[in-house]
Design an enzyme around this catalytic site. Structure first.
Site, PDB file in Angstrom:
ATOM      1  N   CYS A 154       0.852  -1.181   0.000  1.00  0.00           N
ATOM      2  CA  CYS A 154       0.000   0.000   0.000  1.00  0.00           C
ATOM      3  C   CYS A 154       0.893   1.238   0.000  1.00  0.00           C
ATOM      4  CB  CYS A 154      -0.900  -0.011   1.237  1.00  0.00           C
ATOM      5  SG  CYS A 154      -2.013   1.400   1.349  1.00  0.00           S
TER       6      CYS A 154
ATOM      7  N   HIS B  15      -9.136  -3.756  -2.181  1.00  0.00           N
ATOM      8  CA  HIS B  15      -8.176  -3.042  -1.336  1.00  0.00           C
ATOM      9  C   HIS B  15      -8.672  -1.617  -1.074  1.00  0.00           C
ATOM     10  CE1 HIS B  15      -3.956  -2.131   0.014  1.00  0.00           C
ATOM     11  NE2 HIS B  15      -4.365  -0.907  -0.294  1.00  0.00           N
ATOM     12  N   GLU B  16      -9.137  -0.946  -2.131  1.00  0.00           N
ATOM     13  CA  GLU B  16      -9.557   0.447  -1.981  1.00  0.00           C
ATOM     14  C   GLU B  16     -10.873   0.556  -1.219  1.00  0.00           C
ATOM     15  OE1 GLU B  16      -7.179   2.273  -2.407  1.00  0.00           O
ATOM     16  OE2 GLU B  16      -6.004   1.028  -3.753  1.00  0.00           O
TER      17      GLU B  16
ATOM     18  N   HIS C 192     -10.097   0.487   2.313  1.00  0.00           N
ATOM     19  CA  HIS C 192      -9.682   1.808   2.771  1.00  0.00           C
ATOM     20  C   HIS C 192     -10.898   2.639   3.165  1.00  0.00           C
ATOM     21  CE1 HIS C 192      -5.385   2.571   2.590  1.00  0.00           C
ATOM     22  NE2 HIS C 192      -5.291   1.913   1.434  1.00  0.00           N
TER      23      HIS C 192
END
Length: 136
Positions: A85, A126-127, A130
């Site tokens: 990341c 992944h985003e 976040h």
């Protein structure tokens, strides 16, 4: 505008709130910042540039795809992988899905639902993590 990258885990763990059309400039800033970091990054979420809004951008082949308020509505084929990341040093193990179906608003805030597979699906997951305040 290219924005500085947030590296504070405390800030990155704060869940984001839904974006509105008033947040379109955040989307543009994410696109600009992703281009500036293209040599080391394939996706970004708004909290990585200091904005707690549910906005992500994902490199999808030759184009960057902007998504407002993305939500995974279906998934299949779990697997283990390792990810890095831009906001954190090193890599970490994580679990992802090989196929996901995502509902989101596109760059014009029009509703979309699409299926993604492979590496693009991994980046989106992944985003979205976040946006939910989840770090790998």
């Amino acid at each position: 505008m290219i924005r500085p990258i947030v590296t504070s885990p405390l800030m990155l763990r704060m869940p984001s709130v839904d974006a509105t059309p008033d947040d379109a400039s955040i989307g543009q800033d994410l696109l600009d910042t992703l281009v500036a970091h293209a040599h080391e990054c394939v996706g970004m979420a708004a909290n990585m540039i200091g904005q707690r809004k549910r906005v992500i951008v994902v490199q999808d082949g030759p184009r960057a795809r902007l998504m407002y308020n993305p939500v995974i509505v279906d998934h299949a084929n779990e697997y283990q992988t390792e990810e890095g990341c831009l906001s954190l040093s090193g890599t970490r193990p994580t679990v992802r899905w090989r196929r996901i179906r995502v509902s989101y608003l596109d760059e014009n805030f029009a509703p979309r639902t699409e299926t993604f597979t492979g590496y693009t699906a991994q980046i989106i997951q992944h985003e979205i993590d976040h946006c939910n305040g989840i770090l790998i």
